[in-house]
Design a protein around this motif. Structure first.
Motif, PDB file in Angstrom:
ATOM      1  N   ALA A  14       0.861  -1.179   0.000  1.00  0.00           N
ATOM      2  CA  ALA A  14       0.000   0.000   0.000  1.00  0.00           C
ATOM      3  C   ALA A  14       0.897   1.228   0.000  1.00  0.00           C
ATOM      4  O   ALA A  14       1.863   1.304   0.764  1.00  0.00           O
ATOM      5  N   LEU A  15       0.603   2.170  -0.875  1.00  0.00           N
ATOM      6  CA  LEU A  15       1.369   3.404  -0.983  1.00  0.00           C
ATOM      7  C   LEU A  15       0.474   4.589  -0.646  1.00  0.00           C
ATOM      8  O   LEU A  15      -0.631   4.714  -1.197  1.00  0.00           O
ATOM      9  N   LYS A  16       0.950   5.448   0.217  1.00  0.00           N
ATOM     10  CA  LYS A  16       0.237   6.678   0.518  1.00  0.00           C
ATOM     11  C   LYS A  16       0.845   7.800  -0.312  1.00  0.00           C
ATOM     12  O   LYS A  16       2.020   8.130  -0.174  1.00  0.00           O
ATOM     13  N   LEU A  17       0.037   8.387  -1.177  1.00  0.00           N
ATOM     14  CA  LEU A  17       0.490   9.419  -2.095  1.00  0.00           C
ATOM     15  C   LEU A  17       0.043  10.794  -1.602  1.00  0.00           C
ATOM     16  O   LEU A  17      -0.735  10.904  -0.649  1.00  0.00           O
ATOM     17  N   PRO A  18       0.502  11.861  -2.248  1.00  0.00           N
ATOM     18  CA  PRO A  18       0.100  13.208  -1.814  1.00  0.00           C
ATOM     19  C   PRO A  18      -1.392  13.460  -2.020  1.00  0.00           C
ATOM     20  O   PRO A  18      -2.073  12.788  -2.800  1.00  0.00           O
ATOM     21  N   ASN A  19      -1.890  14.444  -1.305  1.00  0.00           N
ATOM     22  CA  ASN A  19      -3.248  14.971  -1.475  1.00  0.00           C
ATOM     23  C   ASN A  19      -4.334  13.930  -1.272  1.00  0.00           C
ATOM     24  O   ASN A  19      -5.364  13.927  -1.966  1.00  0.00           O
ATOM     25  N   GLY A  20      -4.119  13.010  -0.341  1.00  0.00           N
ATOM     26  CA  GLY A  20      -5.155  12.063   0.012  1.00  0.00           C
ATOM     27  C   GLY A  20      -5.360  10.929  -0.972  1.00  0.00           C
ATOM     28  O   GLY A  20      -6.429  10.308  -0.989  1.00  0.00           O
ATOM     29  N   TRP A  21      -4.368  10.622  -1.776  1.00  0.00           N
ATOM     30  CA  TRP A  21      -4.462   9.514  -2.734  1.00  0.00           C
ATOM     31  C   TRP A  21      -3.687   8.317  -2.208  1.00  0.00           C
ATOM     32  O   TRP A  21      -2.658   8.460  -1.540  1.00  0.00           O
ATOM     33  N   TRP A  22      -4.181   7.118  -2.539  1.00  0.00           N
ATOM     34  CA  TRP A  22      -3.558   5.866  -2.128  1.00  0.00           C
ATOM     35  C   TRP A  22      -3.452   4.932  -3.337  1.00  0.00           C
ATOM     36  O   TRP A  22      -4.245   5.019  -4.269  1.00  0.00           O
ATOM     37  N   VAL A  23      -2.468   4.020  -3.264  1.00  0.00           N
ATOM     38  CA  VAL A  23      -2.333   2.934  -4.241  1.00  0.00           C
ATOM     39  C   VAL A  23      -2.325   1.622  -3.480  1.00  0.00           C
ATOM     40  O   VAL A  23      -1.492   1.415  -2.590  1.00  0.00           O
ATOM     41  N   PHE A  24      -3.255   0.740  -3.814  1.00  0.00           N
ATOM     42  CA  PHE A  24      -3.291  -0.604  -3.253  1.00  0.00           C
ATOM     43  C   PHE A  24      -2.838  -1.585  -4.331  1.00  0.00           C
ATOM     44  O   PHE A  24      -3.494  -1.712  -5.368  1.00  0.00           O
ATOM     45  N   GLY A  25      -1.713  -2.249  -4.099  1.00  0.00           N
ATOM     46  CA  GLY A  25      -1.231  -3.269  -5.022  1.00  0.00           C
ATOM     47  C   GLY A  25      -1.587  -4.647  -4.499  1.00  0.00           C
ATOM     48  O   GLY A  25      -1.028  -5.096  -3.490  1.00  0.00           O
TER      49      GLY A  25
END
Length: 565
Positions: free
Chosen positions: A384-395
């Motif tokens: 799981a990656l936490k990106l800027p401005n409240g965005w996330w990536v779930f792999g």
């Protein structure tokens, strides 16, 4: 070609010139010249021999034909044919009349051009036609052009030795692997892939799951706070560009072409009289099927890592044999991952990566620190990656049965409850595009993923991306009164593998109870249909071994049934 090879061997032309004669080109040129000569002689004859000869059989036949012509002058069609024949005779006499003499040419050319006439004792052996002059001139120009063009420049001063030439050739031209011969039926890798698939389906699915072992090896009891699975070092940036590809490692050239684009500092795209500049992604996401046809050291190194290393070189101190015990192994001068400013890469495994139970993936991705010039902080097959401005990536890691396991579901479910904000947005990455495959086959797979989207993300999944299908297709949800579970659906399996059709999904309109419309597709539905139609002949011509071996197996099966008849 003999002259050129001799000059190449003596070092009088560049060693970088190709040595292999283009024999097919020679045969084609000879065929064209032969046809042209046949057409010329069939219409004009050998005018050198017939110019001053007495009337022979052909002349006698022509006289008889002339007498017959006078009796049929009233026939319009025959008159036209006779006028055409007369016009042709004038052309042959004026344009192909014999000129020059053999004494104007050297001995070798004289023998080559007049050998047949001279050997017959003809008194006209000294006469030459312009056709022969043109032919000899073009052949001479072709030979000179070949030697100059193929030599790529003269090297009279410092010719390279053969060993130096071979070394330089390796530096200039990467030794990439060819595309996987999927339907040749002659590749041992394909037989090994089938065997590995049988073992994997029998042993790993439901019996031994590497994802369970990863959960058991986790050092933090609360997985939602585990640094092995959750990465938040990118959330402090003002903005973030990332690239997404999938299905790499089929052909070396095609994979390198994509990796080279990913490695560029920026890409300039012209669109409707405007120029769009896209910077290189700080983050590269790969959606599975890293190397074909089966996961092993050779395919990962030669088909996956090699093209990316040529596209963007790793640090000079990096050694390919190194095994990372504690990741992330940061470069010197960088104390924490948040300070690293270079491009990074995260990836999930696909079905082909699971054929050996994820052993090769764990060794080359989770225990290596560099994919070419992309840094690899990843420690597990899902993240799981936490990106800027409240965005996330779930792999997500779907293994071989197209769904996540219970332990993986628990991690992402707790993350949605504890970390993901109510107004945050999530990008979900899976290997298989279940929305398209389920629609096509009339099936329902990935139930755990669907439940995660419906019950835990609850409309926060703005984009779902996948590979597996080797084309590009993007669908967006239309306005609906129903709750929208996923806003956009994206398939991008154009990482270097062969092409899959798109027109078979042309009627896809609905998913998760919402209506979707096609926003972009490559190749287009029309082009895809044309390519598929051409495969009726092209496929069999390209994969003729498949017909031979398949026919032999079919014959053996049928022949074995004869005693039962």
């Amino acid at each position: 070609h003999v002259i050129f090879l001799g000059l190449w061997y003596l070092g009088l032309v560049s060693r970088m010139a190709e040595k292999k004669p283009e024999m097919l080109t020679i045969i084609q040129n000879c065929a064209v010249i032969s046809i042209a000569c046949c057409v010329f002689y069939s219409h004009c004859g050998n005018r050198t021999l017939s110019r001053d000869k007495s009337i022979d059989r052909r002349t006698a036949s022509w006289v008889a034909f002339s007498l017959w012509r006078k009796q049929n002058e009233d026939n319009t069609l025959i008159s036209k044919l006779l006028r055409m024949h007369k016009f042709k005779d004038q052309i042959c006499s004026s344009w192909f009349a014999p000129v020059g003499s053999a004494s104007d040419y050297p001995l070798l050319s004289k023998w080559a051009i007049y050998g047949e006439l001279a050997s017959n004792g003809s008194e006209h052996s000294n006469i030459i036609s312009p056709v022969y002059s043109l032919w000899a001139t073009f052949i001479g120009l072709y030979m000179a052009n070949y030697v100059v063009e193929r030599s790529t420049g003269w090297a009279l001063t410092h010719p390279l030795t053969i060993s130096e030439y071979e070394t330089l050739k390796k530096l200039l031209k990467p030794d990439f692997e060819d595309m996987v011969p999927w339907y040749s039926g002659t590749s041992t890798d394909l037989f090994k892939t089938v065997f590995d698939l049988m073992i994997s389906v029998t042993l790993f699915v439901g019996r031994f799951d590497m994802r369970m072992m990863q959960a058991a090896m986790n050092k933090t009891p609360d997985e939602s706070k585990s640094s092995d699975l959750l990465y938040d070092h990118l959330d402090g940036k003002d903005e973030l560009w990332f690239d997404f590809i999938a299905d790499t490692g089929d052909g070396g050239n095609s994979t390198y072409a994509i990796a080279r684009l990913l490695a560029q500092p920026s890409l300039v795209v012209k669109s409707d009289d405007s120029r769009l500049i896209f910077p290189r992604g700080e983050l590269l996401l790969i959606g599975g099927d890293l190397a074909y046809p089966n996961p092993c050291s050779f395919t990962y190194e030669r088909r996956f890592f090699c093209p990316f290393e040529y596209a963007l070189q790793p640090p000079a101190w990096y050694t390919p044999d190194h095994i990372a015990l504690e990741k992330p192994e940061l470069p010197l001068g960088v104390s924490e991952l948040r300070q690293y400013s270079g491009p990074q890469c995260f990836m999930i495994p696909g079905n082909h990566d699971w054929f050996d139970g994820l052993n090769t993936f764990m060794r080359y991705v989770c225990h290596k620190s560099w994919l070419g010039g992309w840094f690899l902080p990843q420690k597990r097959s899902y993240f799981a990656l936490k990106l800027p401005n409240g965005w996330w990536v779930f792999g997500l890691d779907q293994a071989l049965h197209g769904d996540i396991d219970v332990y993986q579901f628990k991690f992402f479910a707790e993350l949605c409850q504890q970390k993901v904000g109510e107004h945050d947005s999530v990008i979900l990455i899976t290997h298989e595009p279940n929305w398209l495959l389920d629609w096509y086959w009339g099936d329902k797979t990935g139930k755990n993923v669907t439940y995660l989207i419906r019950e835990y993300l609850k409309g926060r999944c703005k984009l779902r991306m996948a590979g597996d299908l080797h084309h590009y297709m993007r669908h967006s949800c239309t306005e609906s009164k129903e709750p929208v579970h996923v806003q956009h659906l994206l398939v991008n399996g154009c990482g270097g593998a062969f092409l899959h059709p798109t027109h078979v999904f042309e009627n896809f309109k609905e998913c998760y109870g919402n209506k979707y419309e096609t926003k972009a597709v490559y190749p287009s539905y029309e082009d895809s249909s044309k390519i598929a139609l051409g495969n009726i002949l092209k496929f069999r011509r390209k994969n003729w071994q498949f017909d031979v071996i398949g026919g032999f197996v079919y014959f053996v099966l049928v022949f074995s049934m004869f005693p039962q008849v």
